[in-house]
Design an enzyme around this catalytic site. Structure first.
Site, PDB file in Angstrom:
ATOM      1  N   TYR A 261     -10.229 -13.645  41.107  1.00  0.00           N
ATOM      2  CA  TYR A 261      -9.616 -12.815  42.139  1.00  0.00           C
ATOM      3  C   TYR A 261     -10.638 -12.387  43.183  1.00  0.00           C
ATOM      4  CZ  TYR A 261      -5.386 -12.850  39.437  1.00  0.00           C
ATOM      5  OH  TYR A 261      -4.256 -13.282  38.792  1.00  0.00           O
TER       6      TYR A 261
ATOM      7  N   ARG B 243       2.654 -22.045  33.671  1.00  0.00           N
ATOM      8  CA  ARG B 243       1.885 -21.312  32.669  1.00  0.00           C
ATOM      9  C   ARG B 243       2.600 -19.989  32.383  1.00  0.00           C
ATOM     10  NH1 ARG B 243      -2.694 -17.283  33.284  1.00  0.00           N
ATOM     11  NH2 ARG B 243      -3.598 -17.140  31.221  1.00  0.00           N
TER      12      ARG B 243
ATOM     13  N   HIS C  82      -1.283 -12.586  26.055  1.00  0.00           N
ATOM     14  CA  HIS C  82      -1.571 -11.999  27.365  1.00  0.00           C
ATOM     15  C   HIS C  82      -1.356 -10.487  27.238  1.00  0.00           C
ATOM     16  CE1 HIS C  82      -1.803 -13.041  31.900  1.00  0.00           C
ATOM     17  NE2 HIS C  82      -1.879 -11.725  31.819  1.00  0.00           N
TER      18      HIS C  82
ATOM     19  N   GLU D 189      -5.358 -18.782  37.009  1.00  0.00           N
ATOM     20  CA  GLU D 189      -4.811 -17.727  37.882  1.00  0.00           C
ATOM     21  C   GLU D 189      -5.696 -17.568  39.103  1.00  0.00           C
ATOM     22  OE1 GLU D 189      -4.218 -13.774  36.225  1.00  0.00           O
ATOM     23  OE2 GLU D 189      -3.407 -14.637  34.388  1.00  0.00           O
TER      24      GLU D 189
ATOM     25  N   ASN E 178      -9.749 -17.542  35.644  1.00  0.00           N
ATOM     26  CA  ASN E 178      -8.963 -16.681  36.537  1.00  0.00           C
ATOM     27  C   ASN E 178      -9.924 -16.037  37.525  1.00  0.00           C
ATOM     28  OD1 ASN E 178      -6.832 -17.290  34.867  1.00  0.00           O
ATOM     29  ND2 ASN E 178      -6.522 -15.199  34.113  1.00  0.00           N
TER      30      ASN E 178
ATOM     31  N   GLU F 178      -8.007 -13.608  29.307  1.00  0.00           N
ATOM     32  CA  GLU F 178      -8.939 -12.575  29.751  1.00  0.00           C
ATOM     33  C   GLU F 178      -9.328 -11.570  28.667  1.00  0.00           C
ATOM     34  OE1 GLU F 178      -7.374 -10.725  33.284  1.00  0.00           O
ATOM     35  OE2 GLU F 178      -7.531 -12.558  34.449  1.00  0.00           O
TER      36      GLU F 178
HETATM   37  C1  GBH Z   1      -5.139 -10.787  35.920  1.00  0.00           C
HETATM   38  O1  GBH Z   1      -6.095  -9.856  35.605  1.00  0.00           O
HETATM   39  C2  GBH Z   1      -4.101 -10.773  34.855  1.00  0.00           C
HETATM   40  O2  GBH Z   1      -4.269 -11.876  33.973  1.00  0.00           O
HETATM   41  C3  GBH Z   1      -2.700 -10.726  35.358  1.00  0.00           C
HETATM   42  O3  GBH Z   1      -1.844 -10.400  34.326  1.00  0.00           O
HETATM   43  C4  GBH Z   1      -2.627  -9.756  36.508  1.00  0.00           C
HETATM   44  O4  GBH Z   1      -1.318  -9.552  36.948  1.00  0.00           O
HETATM   45  C5  GBH Z   1      -3.455 -10.305  37.622  1.00  0.00           C
HETATM   46  O5  GBH Z   1      -4.745 -10.570  37.215  1.00  0.00           O
HETATM   47  C6  GBH Z   1      -3.530  -9.413  38.855  1.00  0.00           C
HETATM   48  O6  GBH Z   1      -4.194  -8.220  38.568  1.00  0.00           O
HETATM   49  O7  GBH Z   1     -11.086  -3.753  38.247  1.00  0.00           O
HETATM   50  O8  GBH Z   1     -11.867  -2.937  40.391  1.00  0.00           O
HETATM   51  O9  GBH Z   1     -13.452  -3.885  38.828  1.00  0.00           O
HETATM   52  C7  GBH Z   1      -7.126  -9.704  36.530  1.00  0.00           C
HETATM   53  C8  GBH Z   1      -8.002  -8.575  36.101  1.00  0.00           C
HETATM   54  C9  GBH Z   1      -8.905  -8.107  38.245  1.00  0.00           C
HETATM   55  C10 GBH Z   1     -10.033  -7.490  36.224  1.00  0.00           C
HETATM   56  C11 GBH Z   1     -10.143  -7.821  39.021  1.00  0.00           C
HETATM   57  C12 GBH Z   1     -11.260  -7.247  37.003  1.00  0.00           C
HETATM   58  C13 GBH Z   1     -12.111  -6.533  39.084  1.00  0.00           C
HETATM   59  C14 GBH Z   1     -11.842  -5.449  40.059  1.00  0.00           C
HETATM   60  N1  GBH Z   1      -9.182  -8.461  36.869  1.00  0.00           N
HETATM   61  N2  GBH Z   1     -10.908  -6.824  38.341  1.00  0.00           N
HETATM   62  S1  GBH Z   1     -12.097  -3.906  39.327  1.00  0.00           S
END
Ligand code: GBH
Length: 463
Positions: free
Chosen positions: A303, A83, A127, A367, A301, A172
């Site tokens: 995290y 991707r 992106h 992701e 995605n 996103e």
């Molecule tokens: C992704 O965004 C992106 O698509 C990618 O490009 C990036 O490298 C990757 O993740 C790693 O960051 O901001 O403290 O409230 C993820 C973005 C991450 C936004 C978690 C919301 C929540 C924590 N998201 N975030 S906070």
């Protein structure tokens, strides 16, 4: 010790799709070559104080010049899918007008190289790298940007649809809208909630317009979709104010996208909450039908997940502007180098819930990954035990969600290699392959070897 979730990995079917992901601005470099013009990220990186260390994507992983080497790395991982995203200002400098052939040629070569190596290209059109000229014309808060996006999408689609089967419109949109126009933590760095809410609608409209046009122009079966970043919004306590804070976070984080995409309507509670602070979505006649153009796959995605409180430290439920309080409360889970709590069970819960609330929409994890402080040995090898454990527990969480009925068809690790981590510059490393930014030498980490072995085992152990 293996996490509870990791035990589920071997229940994944042999047909499960495995991949690695990157994005254009984070890896390509070569920002002024072959006719590319600046994006909002080139601009934002030059505003003092916006990006840690004053870093920018001028060189990044120099992928633009090392693409064949990087495709070989991907092949050696044994994944079936890569991707990547296309840089809009490379393909259509300035964001309008004719295609820039030299820019589009790069992606043409990338696609051919992937196919030659037996890797399925999964193309993301946007992106986060909006052409700077379009930001000057109003950016995503301006309705015209949606039409510009659809035109750009068609330039890429016309050239690559004979070889690329899967197309993601946006990565996103929450980040583009809220971090870009409300919180100012990403490009273009604006802080104005009404603009951010207008951006939400125009991003969705751009997605719908592009989806309709690609579908109509497709000369063979294509898979079209969008990628959303989501987590589980958990009430901090049983108290009604906390449940309400979690509902609002989920409303602005997930349902404001999902409901129009799937059901052609904005969620009533979100519309009502926005009205209370004098904000409305700039919906015009016919927009919702466009946004709800059928899609084939939802990219997810993931995290982390968050616990929400509806009161501040003093117990107040409203801030000085009269906005209801929504506060994230850490819950003592271990954290990554981003400070994000590690909550694989929130991943399972999210996927099961999406499957239940939006049935009939296949999902792919586009992701998932984690940043940790890596310590390479003398040979450059990184024994990234924590990142490996993160992958194991989160892939297991996906398998567990499947067992509970969620239709998840694939999983892509973020990221193929260490890269430009937006506002954090190069300090945060998400790669399963280490990048030495002095030499541009790439070295697979332990997590990469674990991922390769896991894919091989799952493919072999089931049918
Ligand atoms: C992704 O965004 C992106 O698509 C990618 O490009 C990036 O490298 C990757 O993740 C790693 O960051 O901001 O403290 O409230 C993820 C973005 C991450 C936004 C978690 C919301 C929540 C924590 N998201 N975030 S906070």
């Amino acid at each position: 010790a293996e996490s509870v979730e990791a035990q589920y990995i071997d229940s994944l079917p042999a047909s499960f799709r495995w991949g690695v992901a990157t994005s254009a601005y984070q890896i390509e470099g070569a920002v002024a070559e072959d006719g590319r013009t600046p994006s909002i990220w080139d601009t934002y990186c030059r505003v003092p104080g916006m990006v840690d260390g004053g870093h920018n994507g001028d060189v990044a992983c120099d992928h633009y010049h090392r693409m064949p080497e990087d495709v070989a790395l991907i092949r050696d991982l044994g994944v079936d899918t890569y991707r990547f995203s296309v840089s809009w200002p490379r393909v259509q400098p300035g964001g309008r007008g004719p295609v820039n052939p030299a820019g589009l040629d790069f992606y043409d070569r990338l696609v051919d190289e992937l196919l030659r190596n037996g890797i399925d290209p999964w193309l993301t059109l946007y992106h986060w790298d909006l052409p700077q000229e379009l930001e000057e014309a109003g950016g995503w808060p301006a309705r015209d940007t949606a039409y510009r996006f659809a035109d750009y999408a068609m330039l890429v689609f016309d050239r690559l649809q004979d070889r690329v089967r899967t197309w993601t419109t946006l990565n996103e949109p929450w980040c583009s809208a809220m971090l870009g126009y409300a919180e100012g933590r990403q490009a273009p760095g604006k802080q104005h909630l009404p603009s951010a809410i207008a951006a939400v609608h125009h991003l969705l409209l751009g997605h719908g317009l592009a989806t309709q046009r690609m579908r109509a122009a497709a000369s063979k079966p294509v898979q079209l979709g969008i990628t959303l970043n989501m987590g589980t919004a958990i009430p901090n306590t049983e108290a009604a104010v906390d449940q309400d804070a979690a509902r609002r976070a989920d409303g602005l984080g997930a349902r404001i996208y999902l409901d129009p995409l799937v059901h052609a309507r904005y969620p009533a509670d979100v519309v009502e909450d926005l009205a209370k602070v004098g904000i409305s979505l700039p919906v015009q006649e016919g927009d919702l039908a466009i946004i709800a153009a059928p899609i084939d796959v939802l990219g997810v995605n993931y995290y982390s997940s968050h616990y929400y409180s509806g009161t501040d430290e003093q117990g107040r439920t409203e801030d000085a502007q009269g906005h209801p309080v929504s506060r994230q409360i850490p819950h003592g889970h271990p954290v990554t180098d981003m400070g994000w709590e590690i909550i694989p069970e929130g991943f399972t819960e999210l996927l099961v819930r999406l499957g239940r609330d939006y049935p009939g929409l296949p999902m792919v994890i586009t992701e998932n990954g984690s940043a940790f402080v890596d310590e390479p040995d003398a040979t450059g090898f990184v024994n990234d035990v924590e990142r490996t454990a993160y992958f194991a527990s989160h892939i297991g969480a996906v398998a567990k969600a499947r067992a509970a009925g969620a239709d998840v068809r694939g999983y892509f690790a973020w990221s193929l290699m260490d890269n430009f981590e937006w506002s954090y510059g190069y300090a945060k490393r998400f790669g399963i392959v280490r990048v030495d930014y002095e030499t541009q030498v790439r070295t697979p980490k332990r997590s990469a070897l674990w991922y390769r072995d896991t894919i091989r085992r799952v493919r072999g152990s089931q049918s």
